[in-house]
Design a protein around this motif. Structure first.
Motif, PDB file in Angstrom:
ATOM      1  N   GLU A 253      -7.605  -1.886  -5.577  1.00 46.50           N
ATOM      2  CA  GLU A 253      -6.998  -0.568  -5.793  1.00 46.50           C
ATOM      3  C   GLU A 253      -5.782  -0.471  -4.884  1.00 46.50           C
ATOM      4  N   GLY A 254      -4.672   0.018  -5.448  1.00 46.78           N
ATOM      5  CA  GLY A 254      -3.393  -0.011  -4.758  1.00 46.78           C
ATOM      6  C   GLY A 254      -3.207   1.001  -3.641  1.00 46.78           C
ATOM      7  N   GLY A 255      -4.059   1.961  -3.489  1.00 42.65           N
ATOM      8  CA  GLY A 255      -3.886   2.976  -2.455  1.00 42.65           C
ATOM      9  C   GLY A 255      -4.709   2.683  -1.225  1.00 42.65           C
ATOM     10  N   GLU A 256      -5.794   3.436  -1.082  1.00 37.71           N
ATOM     11  CA  GLU A 256      -6.617   3.349   0.126  1.00 37.71           C
ATOM     12  C   GLU A 256      -7.254   1.981   0.327  1.00 37.71           C
TER      13      GLU A 256
ATOM     14  N   TYR B 192       2.044   2.712  -3.498  1.00 33.02           N
ATOM     15  CA  TYR B 192       0.851   2.830  -4.345  1.00 33.02           C
ATOM     16  C   TYR B 192       1.143   3.330  -5.753  1.00 33.02           C
ATOM     17  N   ARG B 193       2.323   3.896  -5.981  1.00 35.65           N
ATOM     18  CA  ARG B 193       2.681   4.347  -7.333  1.00 35.65           C
ATOM     19  C   ARG B 193       3.203   3.207  -8.197  1.00 35.65           C
TER      20      ARG B 193
ATOM     21  N   ALA C 120       0.834  -1.209   0.000  1.00 33.85           N
ATOM     22  CA  ALA C 120       0.000   0.000   0.000  1.00 33.85           C
ATOM     23  C   ALA C 120       0.865   1.254   0.000  1.00 33.85           C
TER      24      ALA C 120
ATOM     25  N   GLY D 196      -3.192   1.729 -11.339  1.00 38.02           N
ATOM     26  CA  GLY D 196      -3.103   1.732  -9.887  1.00 38.02           C
ATOM     27  C   GLY D 196      -3.680   0.516  -9.198  1.00 38.02           C
ATOM     28  N   TYR D 197      -3.801  -0.610  -9.897  1.00 39.75           N
ATOM     29  CA  TYR D 197      -4.377  -1.812  -9.297  1.00 39.75           C
ATOM     30  C   TYR D 197      -3.303  -2.837  -8.990  1.00 39.75           C
TER      31      TYR D 197
ATOM     32  N   PHE E 201       1.798  -5.249  -9.812  1.00 35.91           N
ATOM     33  CA  PHE E 201       1.175  -3.944 -10.020  1.00 35.91           C
ATOM     34  C   PHE E 201       0.845  -3.802 -11.499  1.00 35.91           C
TER      35      PHE E 201
END
Length: 143
Positions: A123-126, A70-71, A67, A96-97, A92
């Motif tokens: 989703e790779g962030g939140e 995320y980039r 996480a 962004g997934y 990745f």
């Protein structure tokens, strides 16, 4: 969905594909035991007693590290339990997934063993950060 009793991970590309962590218990202060279920069209697999040791790197820090990146990253990152009955590989993709391939392989050294895998895209962030927090809460037994 995350609760103290279970964590459910659904694939964004296909909601019929998922992973569930449930039935957490502990015999002592050194370990936590839990069940992991994989599901996909035509597949239902479960390992009743995956073991995480408190002195080892558990799944939550692995997911938190993903996480935090995320980039994105190149290649595959992986994690597994000491017994190798649960493994996770992460890749990745653009947009962004993160693809998390969850593999169950109970009794990996026993003859006649079996293995099963599913891949969930999140989703790779939140969303991945929330998943990591949910896994941490589940493994610690926090309410």
């Amino acid at each position: 969905m995350t609760s103290p009793e279970c964590v459910i991970i659904r694939c964004q590309d296909n909601a019929a594909v998922g992973v569930t962590f449930r039935d957490r218990f502990s015999f002592d202060a050194d370990s936590v035991h839990y069940a992991v279920e994989l599901r996909a069209p035509g597949l239902n697999a479960r390992v009743d007693e995956v073991v995480s040791w408190i002195w080892d790197s558990d799944l939550a820090p692995f997911l938190e590290g993903l996480a935090a990146d995320y980039r994105g990253w190149d290649g595959e990152r992986s994690w597994r339990t000491d017994d190798a009955d649960l493994a996770v590989a992460a890749v990745f993709r653009s947009g962004g997934y993160v693809g998390l391939t969850w593999t169950l392989r109970p009794w990996p050294v026993a003859g006649g063993g079996w293995g099963a895998s599913v891949t969930t895209w999140v989703e790779g962030g939140e969303q991945l950060a929330a998943l990591a927090a949910g896994i941490r809460q589940f493994l610690r037994g926090e309410r």
